[in-house]
Design a protein around this motif. Structure first.
Motif, PDB file in Angstrom:
ATOM      1  N   LEU A  53      -1.924  16.107  15.969  1.00 25.88           N
ATOM      2  CA  LEU A  53      -0.517  16.454  15.820  1.00 25.88           C
ATOM      3  C   LEU A  53       0.038  15.851  14.536  1.00 25.88           C
ATOM      4  CD1 LEU A  53       0.703  15.638  19.453  1.00 25.88           C
ATOM      5  CD2 LEU A  53       0.169  17.905  18.525  1.00 25.88           C
ATOM      6  N   VAL A  54       0.997  16.540  13.936  1.00 26.41           N
ATOM      7  CA  VAL A  54       1.762  15.952  12.847  1.00 26.41           C
ATOM      8  C   VAL A  54       3.139  15.567  13.391  1.00 26.41           C
ATOM      9  CG1 VAL A  54       0.567  17.211  11.026  1.00 26.41           C
ATOM     10  CG2 VAL A  54       2.613  18.226  12.038  1.00 26.41           C
ATOM     11  N   PRO A  55       3.727  14.520  12.811  1.00 27.67           N
ATOM     12  CA  PRO A  55       3.278  13.782  11.637  1.00 27.67           C
ATOM     13  C   PRO A  55       2.310  12.654  12.015  1.00 27.67           C
ATOM     14  CG  PRO A  55       5.355  12.888  12.353  1.00 27.67           C
ATOM     15  CD  PRO A  55       5.042  14.038  13.281  1.00 27.67           C
ATOM     16  N   ALA A  56       1.670  12.140  10.976  1.00 26.01           N
ATOM     17  CA  ALA A  56       0.959  10.869  11.057  1.00 26.01           C
ATOM     18  C   ALA A  56       1.210  10.171   9.729  1.00 26.01           C
ATOM     19  CB  ALA A  56      -0.531  11.082  11.299  1.00 26.01           C
ATOM     20  N   LEU A  57       1.358   8.875   9.777  1.00 31.26           N
ATOM     21  CA  LEU A  57       1.665   8.103   8.580  1.00 31.26           C
ATOM     22  C   LEU A  57       0.525   7.141   8.297  1.00 31.26           C
ATOM     23  CD1 LEU A  57       3.999   7.471   6.468  1.00 31.26           C
ATOM     24  CD2 LEU A  57       4.469   5.470   7.919  1.00 31.26           C
ATOM     25  N   ARG A  58      -0.038   7.253   7.094  1.00 31.28           N
ATOM     26  CA  ARG A  58      -1.076   6.322   6.670  1.00 31.28           C
ATOM     27  C   ARG A  58      -0.440   5.242   5.798  1.00 31.28           C
ATOM     28  NH1 ARG A  58      -6.497   6.224   6.510  1.00 31.28           N
ATOM     29  NH2 ARG A  58      -6.672   8.414   7.168  1.00 31.28           N
ATOM     30  N   HIS A  59      -0.638   3.991   6.177  1.00 30.11           N
ATOM     31  CA  HIS A  59      -0.149   2.848   5.417  1.00 30.11           C
ATOM     32  C   HIS A  59      -1.323   1.901   5.241  1.00 30.11           C
ATOM     33  CE1 HIS A  59       2.611  -0.926   5.119  1.00 30.11           C
ATOM     34  NE2 HIS A  59       2.277  -0.465   3.939  1.00 30.11           N
ATOM     35  N   GLY A  60      -1.938   1.940   4.068  1.00 34.95           N
ATOM     36  CA  GLY A  60      -3.164   1.189   3.855  1.00 34.95           C
ATOM     37  C   GLY A  60      -4.259   1.722   4.748  1.00 34.95           C
ATOM     38  N   ASP A  61      -4.864   0.848   5.564  1.00 31.39           N
ATOM     39  CA  ASP A  61      -5.940   1.300   6.452  1.00 31.39           C
ATOM     40  C   ASP A  61      -5.428   1.622   7.850  1.00 31.39           C
ATOM     41  OD1 ASP A  61      -5.323  -1.229   7.315  1.00 31.39           O
ATOM     42  OD2 ASP A  61      -7.361  -2.025   7.183  1.00 31.39           O
ATOM     43  N   ARG A  62      -4.105   1.662   8.030  1.00 38.16           N
ATOM     44  CA  ARG A  62      -3.510   1.964   9.330  1.00 38.16           C
ATOM     45  C   ARG A  62      -2.983   3.396   9.342  1.00 38.16           C
ATOM     46  NH1 ARG A  62      -2.331  -2.747   7.518  1.00 38.16           N
ATOM     47  NH2 ARG A  62      -0.421  -2.091   6.468  1.00 38.16           N
ATOM     48  N   VAL A  63      -3.182   4.096  10.434  1.00 38.54           N
ATOM     49  CA  VAL A  63      -2.597   5.417  10.626  1.00 38.54           C
ATOM     50  C   VAL A  63      -1.794   5.392  11.923  1.00 38.54           C
ATOM     51  CG1 VAL A  63      -2.994   7.885  10.934  1.00 38.54           C
ATOM     52  CG2 VAL A  63      -4.480   6.569   9.412  1.00 38.54           C
ATOM     53  N   LEU A  64      -0.511   5.715  11.805  1.00 40.31           N
ATOM     54  CA  LEU A  64       0.357   5.754  12.980  1.00 40.31           C
ATOM     55  C   LEU A  64       0.709   7.194  13.298  1.00 40.31           C
ATOM     56  CD1 LEU A  64       1.367   3.097  11.116  1.00 40.31           C
ATOM     57  CD2 LEU A  64       2.750   2.785  13.154  1.00 40.31           C
ATOM     58  N   SER A  65       0.767   7.516  14.584  1.00 40.03           N
ATOM     59  CA  SER A  65       1.204   8.836  15.025  1.00 40.03           C
ATOM     60  C   SER A  65       2.500   8.686  15.809  1.00 40.03           C
ATOM     61  CB  SER A  65       0.125   9.492  15.892  1.00 40.03           C
ATOM     62  OG  SER A  65      -0.129   8.699  17.037  1.00 40.03           O
ATOM     63  N   GLU A 101       0.827  -1.195   0.000  1.00 41.35           N
ATOM     64  CA  GLU A 101       0.000   0.000   0.000  1.00 41.35           C
ATOM     65  C   GLU A 101       0.871   1.257   0.000  1.00 41.35           C
ATOM     66  OE1 GLU A 101      -0.032  -2.286   2.429  1.00 41.35           O
ATOM     67  OE2 GLU A 101      -2.075  -2.919   2.953  1.00 41.35           O
ATOM     68  N   GLN A 102       0.336   2.312  -0.627  1.00 40.09           N
ATOM     69  CA  GLN A 102       1.069   3.570  -0.688  1.00 40.09           C
ATOM     70  C   GLN A 102       1.173   4.200   0.698  1.00 40.09           C
ATOM     71  OE1 GLN A 102      -0.874   6.739  -2.825  1.00 40.09           O
ATOM     72  NE2 GLN A 102       1.048   7.792  -3.260  1.00 40.09           N
ATOM     73  N   LEU A 103       2.314   4.790   0.967  1.00 37.14           N
ATOM     74  CA  LEU A 103       2.507   5.540   2.195  1.00 37.14           C
ATOM     75  C   LEU A 103       2.072   6.982   1.979  1.00 37.14           C
ATOM     76  CD1 LEU A 103       6.048   4.284   3.267  1.00 37.14           C
ATOM     77  CD2 LEU A 103       3.870   3.701   4.344  1.00 37.14           C
ATOM     78  N   GLN A 104       1.348   7.520   2.934  1.00 39.53           N
ATOM     79  CA  GLN A 104       0.935   8.921   2.914  1.00 39.53           C
ATOM     80  C   GLN A 104       1.341   9.556   4.238  1.00 39.53           C
ATOM     81  OE1 GLN A 104      -3.292   8.090   2.090  1.00 39.53           O
ATOM     82  NE2 GLN A 104      -3.043   9.252   0.199  1.00 39.53           N
ATOM     83  N   LEU A 105       2.024  10.686   4.161  1.00 41.67           N
ATOM     84  CA  LEU A 105       2.530  11.352   5.353  1.00 41.67           C
ATOM     85  C   LEU A 105       1.811  12.675   5.560  1.00 41.67           C
ATOM     86  CD1 LEU A 105       4.662  11.402   7.661  1.00 41.67           C
ATOM     87  CD2 LEU A 105       6.141  12.693   6.085  1.00 41.67           C
ATOM     88  N   TYR A 106       1.054  12.759   6.651  1.00 41.64           N
ATOM     89  CA  TYR A 106       0.493  14.042   7.077  1.00 41.64           C
ATOM     90  C   TYR A 106       1.648  14.852   7.654  1.00 41.64           C
ATOM     91  CZ  TYR A 106      -4.121  11.763   6.807  1.00 41.64           C
ATOM     92  OH  TYR A 106      -5.238  11.104   6.386  1.00 41.64           O
ATOM     93  N   SER A 107       1.873  16.022   7.081  1.00 42.78           N
ATOM     94  CA  SER A 107       3.094  16.749   7.403  1.00 42.78           C
ATOM     95  C   SER A 107       2.836  18.247   7.359  1.00 42.78           C
ATOM     96  CB  SER A 107       4.188  16.361   6.384  1.00 42.78           C
ATOM     97  OG  SER A 107       5.401  17.041   6.625  1.00 42.78           O
ATOM     98  N   TYR A 108       3.726  18.980   8.005  1.00 42.11           N
ATOM     99  CA  TYR A 108       3.786  20.435   7.876  1.00 42.11           C
ATOM    100  C   TYR A 108       5.239  20.769   7.607  1.00 42.11           C
ATOM    101  CZ  TYR A 108       3.547  25.420   9.119  1.00 42.11           C
ATOM    102  OH  TYR A 108       3.633  26.794   9.101  1.00 42.11           O
ATOM    103  N   TRP A 109       5.487  21.647   6.688  1.00 44.17           N
ATOM    104  CA  TRP A 109       6.828  21.850   6.166  1.00 44.17           C
ATOM    105  C   TRP A 109       7.857  22.160   7.259  1.00 44.17           C
ATOM    106  CZ3 TRP A 109       9.587  26.648   5.933  1.00 44.17           C
ATOM    107  CH2 TRP A 109       8.877  27.746   6.409  1.00 44.17           C
ATOM    108  N   ARG A 110       7.453  22.898   8.304  1.00 47.44           N
ATOM    109  CA  ARG A 110       8.411  23.331   9.316  1.00 47.44           C
ATOM    110  C   ARG A 110       8.283  22.554  10.629  1.00 47.44           C
ATOM    111  NH1 ARG A 110       9.181  29.736   9.862  1.00 47.44           N
ATOM    112  NH2 ARG A 110       7.440  29.533  11.310  1.00 47.44           N
ATOM    113  N   SER A 111       7.497  21.508  10.643  1.00 50.15           N
ATOM    114  CA  SER A 111       7.391  20.665  11.831  1.00 50.15           C
ATOM    115  C   SER A 111       8.663  19.848  11.999  1.00 50.15           C
ATOM    116  CB  SER A 111       6.184  19.724  11.700  1.00 50.15           C
ATOM    117  OG  SER A 111       6.306  18.630  12.587  1.00 50.15           O
ATOM    118  N   SER A 112       9.308  19.983  13.164  1.00 47.11           N
ATOM    119  CA  SER A 112      10.521  19.209  13.433  1.00 47.11           C
ATOM    120  C   SER A 112      10.226  17.718  13.458  1.00 47.11           C
ATOM    121  CB  SER A 112      11.132  19.628  14.771  1.00 47.11           C
ATOM    122  OG  SER A 112      11.539  20.977  14.757  1.00 47.11           O
ATOM    123  N   ALA A 113       9.092  17.338  14.027  1.00 43.69           N
ATOM    124  CA  ALA A 113       8.760  15.918  14.132  1.00 43.69           C
ATOM    125  C   ALA A 113       8.486  15.315  12.751  1.00 43.69           C
ATOM    126  CB  ALA A 113       7.561  15.727  15.051  1.00 43.69           C
ATOM    127  N   ALA A 114       7.779  16.056  11.892  1.00 41.00           N
ATOM    128  CA  ALA A 114       7.558  15.572  10.527  1.00 41.00           C
ATOM    129  C   ALA A 114       8.869  15.512   9.747  1.00 41.00           C
ATOM    130  CB  ALA A 114       6.545  16.475   9.816  1.00 41.00           C
TER     131      ALA A 114
END
Length: 220
Positions: A57-69, A3-16
């Motif tokens: 909070l960002v980041p969060a990573l979507r992998h298929g039907d799973r979302v990890l924070s 499954e495609q990885l999707q990253l919820y991100s903000y450009w200047r977020s240190s954690a992302a």
């Protein structure tokens, strides 16, 4: 695991930023889903994003039907799912040390100077900007002094935080150095941190992850 990885991100977020580096080091392609932390009071507070990550909070990573924070959980997850080009070294001693450095940054330095803390100071306590920035510098300087001591003379330290291969600890260090420069921290007392940061910045994965290179970054 195709499954495609999707990253919820903000450009200047240190954690992302940490996660972008880690995905780059592992050669994993992903789609960026920008979450603007300032627009309209912060898109992270909106219902749509809260369904993906209730913490908002960002980041969060979507992998298929799973979302990890949580950035470190995300990095360890991708390291386990895609073990090639590991972010953690092989020996227990080195893995423990890598996690110690990463957690010192992610748990003890970064939370004291992240956006929501500074916004609370500004909007709830009406702390003036110079005092807010002095707060940020104080905690970064205290944390960096400890990291410099940890890294400067340890035989595990090489070109990078652990040996001569970049990994989890470097994913955390570089964004925090970037943040320190934003707040005009004098980096001269931390020559080991500067040396490792310079070695990291020479690598494509770190360059591609830079805030200014992100699709949601404002025009220069």
């Amino acid at each position: 695991m195709g499954e495609q990885l999707q990253l919820y991100s903000y450009w200047r977020s240190s954690a992302a930023y940490r996660v972008r580096i880690g995905l780059g080091l592992k050669g994993l392609a992903y789609e960026t889903l920008p979450i603007h932390l300032l627009r309209d009071g912060g898109e992270q507070h909106g219902e749509a994003f809260r369904k993906a990550n209730p913490q908002g909070l960002v980041p969060a990573l979507r992998h298929g039907d799973r979302v990890l924070s949580q950035s470190l959980a995300i990095l360890e997850y991708v390291d386990e799912v895609w073990p090639e080009q590991p972010l953690l070294p092989k020996s227990a001693d080195e893995r423990g040390r890598a996690r110690s450095i990463a957690l010192a940054i992610a748990c003890d330095i970064h939370p004291l100077n992240n956006l929501r803390v500074l916004q609370y100071f500004e909007h709830t306590w009406e702390v003036p900007q110079p005092r807010r920035e002095a707060w940020v510098r104080h905690w970064i300087e205290q944390g960096f002094a400890a990291l410099e001591s940890m890294l400067a003379d340890d035989p595990m330290t090489g070109r990078f935080c652990i040996g001569d291969t970049p990994g989890l600890a470097d994913c955390c260090l570089v964004p925090q150095v970037y943040n320190a420069r934003r707040f005009h921290v004098d980096m001269a007392p931390y020559p080991t941190l500067l040396r490792i940061d310079e070695a990291c910045q020479a690598l494509p994965a770190f360059e591609a992850a830079r805030p200014e290179r992100q699709p949601d970054a404002p025009p220069a």
